[in-house]
Motif scaffolding. Sequence first.
Motif, PDB file in Angstrom:
ATOM      1  N   MET A 213      42.188  35.206  31.385  1.00 33.69           N
ATOM      2  CA  MET A 213      42.483  35.535  32.815  1.00 33.69           C
ATOM      3  C   MET A 213      41.552  36.441  33.497  1.00 33.69           C
ATOM      4  SD  MET A 213      44.169  34.552  35.619  1.00 33.69           S
ATOM      5  CE  MET A 213      45.523  33.670  35.160  1.00 33.69           C
ATOM      6  N   LEU A 214      40.928  35.953  34.591  1.00 37.64           N
ATOM      7  CA  LEU A 214      40.161  37.145  35.445  1.00 37.64           C
ATOM      8  C   LEU A 214      40.786  37.653  36.554  1.00 37.64           C
ATOM      9  CD1 LEU A 214      37.037  34.796  35.774  1.00 37.64           C
ATOM     10  CD2 LEU A 214      37.191  36.731  34.321  1.00 37.64           C
ATOM     11  N   TYR A 215      40.562  38.974  36.538  1.00 37.74           N
ATOM     12  CA  TYR A 215      41.223  39.995  37.565  1.00 37.74           C
ATOM     13  C   TYR A 215      40.126  40.475  38.357  1.00 37.74           C
ATOM     14  CZ  TYR A 215      45.207  39.233  34.430  1.00 37.74           C
ATOM     15  OH  TYR A 215      46.234  38.616  33.799  1.00 37.74           O
ATOM     16  N   LYS A 216      40.462  40.714  39.656  1.00 40.46           N
ATOM     17  CA  LYS A 216      39.886  41.483  40.616  1.00 40.46           C
ATOM     18  C   LYS A 216      40.361  42.532  41.061  1.00 40.46           C
ATOM     19  CE  LYS A 216      39.634  40.163  44.754  1.00 40.46           C
ATOM     20  NZ  LYS A 216      39.521  39.407  46.073  1.00 40.46           N
ATOM     21  N   ILE A 217      39.871  43.595  40.690  1.00 39.01           N
ATOM     22  CA  ILE A 217      40.594  45.140  40.979  1.00 39.01           C
ATOM     23  C   ILE A 217      39.454  46.052  41.636  1.00 39.01           C
ATOM     24  CG2 ILE A 217      42.382  44.842  39.097  1.00 39.01           C
ATOM     25  CD1 ILE A 217      40.824  46.568  37.380  1.00 39.01           C
ATOM     26  N   PRO A 218      40.078  46.595  42.504  1.00 39.36           N
ATOM     27  CA  PRO A 218      39.278  47.710  43.032  1.00 39.36           C
ATOM     28  C   PRO A 218      39.038  49.147  42.045  1.00 39.36           C
ATOM     29  CG  PRO A 218      41.099  47.561  44.238  1.00 39.36           C
ATOM     30  CD  PRO A 218      41.220  46.577  43.239  1.00 39.36           C
TER      31      PRO A 218
ATOM     32  N   VAL B 219      42.169  36.065  39.664  1.00 40.24           N
ATOM     33  CA  VAL B 219      41.080  35.079  40.145  1.00 40.24           C
ATOM     34  C   VAL B 219      41.440  33.547  39.758  1.00 40.24           C
ATOM     35  CG1 VAL B 219      38.695  34.429  39.960  1.00 40.24           C
ATOM     36  CG2 VAL B 219      39.413  36.922  40.055  1.00 40.24           C
ATOM     37  N   ALA B 220      41.546  32.670  40.670  1.00 38.17           N
ATOM     38  CA  ALA B 220      42.022  31.301  40.023  1.00 38.17           C
ATOM     39  C   ALA B 220      40.699  30.544  39.937  1.00 38.17           C
ATOM     40  CB  ALA B 220      42.760  30.596  41.186  1.00 38.17           C
ATOM     41  N   GLY B 221      40.556  30.163  38.399  1.00 41.59           N
ATOM     42  CA  GLY B 221      39.734  29.248  37.954  1.00 41.59           C
ATOM     43  C   GLY B 221      38.272  29.735  38.309  1.00 41.59           C
ATOM     44  N   THR B 222      37.319  29.388  37.173  1.00 37.71           N
ATOM     45  CA  THR B 222      36.251  30.086  37.154  1.00 37.71           C
ATOM     46  C   THR B 222      35.093  28.756  37.413  1.00 37.71           C
ATOM     47  OG1 THR B 222      36.135  29.809  34.832  1.00 37.71           O
ATOM     48  CG2 THR B 222      36.984  31.818  35.673  1.00 37.71           C
ATOM     49  N   ASP B 223      35.468  27.654  37.974  1.00 39.96           N
ATOM     50  CA  ASP B 223      34.489  26.645  38.069  1.00 39.96           C
ATOM     51  C   ASP B 223      33.944  26.890  39.346  1.00 39.96           C
ATOM     52  OD1 ASP B 223      36.970  26.270  39.347  1.00 39.96           O
ATOM     53  OD2 ASP B 223      37.048  24.194  39.545  1.00 39.96           O
ATOM     54  N   ARG B 224      34.052  27.648  40.195  1.00 38.31           N
ATOM     55  CA  ARG B 224      33.448  27.985  41.370  1.00 38.31           C
ATOM     56  C   ARG B 224      32.526  29.411  41.342  1.00 38.31           C
ATOM     57  NH1 ARG B 224      38.140  28.305  45.371  1.00 38.31           N
ATOM     58  NH2 ARG B 224      39.424  28.778  43.690  1.00 38.31           N
ATOM     59  N   ALA B 225      31.774  29.808  42.347  1.00 38.92           N
ATOM     60  CA  ALA B 225      31.073  30.999  42.166  1.00 38.92           C
ATOM     61  C   ALA B 225      31.900  32.078  42.446  1.00 38.92           C
ATOM     62  CB  ALA B 225      30.008  30.940  43.419  1.00 38.92           C
ATOM     63  N   LEU B 226      31.821  33.255  41.983  1.00 45.34           N
ATOM     64  CA  LEU B 226      32.398  34.364  42.441  1.00 45.34           C
ATOM     65  C   LEU B 226      31.749  35.228  42.766  1.00 45.34           C
ATOM     66  CD1 LEU B 226      34.167  34.936  38.557  1.00 45.34           C
ATOM     67  CD2 LEU B 226      35.400  34.677  40.954  1.00 45.34           C
ATOM     68  N   TRP B 227      32.429  36.290  44.096  1.00 43.59           N
ATOM     69  CA  TRP B 227      31.841  37.314  44.570  1.00 43.59           C
ATOM     70  C   TRP B 227      32.018  38.445  43.719  1.00 43.59           C
ATOM     71  CZ3 TRP B 227      28.389  38.109  48.559  1.00 43.59           C
ATOM     72  CH2 TRP B 227      28.216  39.265  49.004  1.00 43.59           C
ATOM     73  N   LEU B 228      31.051  39.072  43.421  1.00 43.78           N
ATOM     74  CA  LEU B 228      31.189  40.399  42.214  1.00 43.78           C
ATOM     75  C   LEU B 228      30.181  41.479  42.804  1.00 43.78           C
ATOM     76  CD1 LEU B 228      32.523  41.647  39.784  1.00 43.78           C
ATOM     77  CD2 LEU B 228      30.487  40.767  38.684  1.00 43.78           C
ATOM     78  N   GLU B 229      30.957  42.601  42.998  1.00 43.19           N
ATOM     79  CA  GLU B 229      30.275  44.015  43.030  1.00 43.19           C
ATOM     80  C   GLU B 229      30.412  44.951  41.906  1.00 43.19           C
ATOM     81  OE1 GLU B 229      30.646  45.796  47.037  1.00 43.19           O
ATOM     82  OE2 GLU B 229      31.147  43.683  48.105  1.00 43.19           O
TER      83      GLU B 229
END
Length: 81
Positions: free
Chosen positions: A1-6, A65-75
């Motif tokens: 699973m992917l997670y987006k966290i500040p 982050v739902a699904g990885t079949d799309r582009a992800l914005w990552l900083e």
Amino acid sequence: MLYKIPLLLSPQPEGGFTVTSPLLPELVTEGNTVEEALANVQDALAAVIEAYEDLGRALPVNMRVAGTDRALWLETVVTAP
């Protein structure tokens, strides 16, 4: 699973960095370099997720982050010579 966290990387007077997250106050880790501190986030996040599961608490909904079949914005922080 992917997670987006500040993440907040705070330089320490004795050297190195402490990493915390305003979204997950339980997430705290450190490292002697930025690279090491960021690498340690994965273990710290795994521990927080396990603690939340043990307590029956849900993670904030916007973290997953739902699904990885799309582009992800990552900083991210990257060092270069």
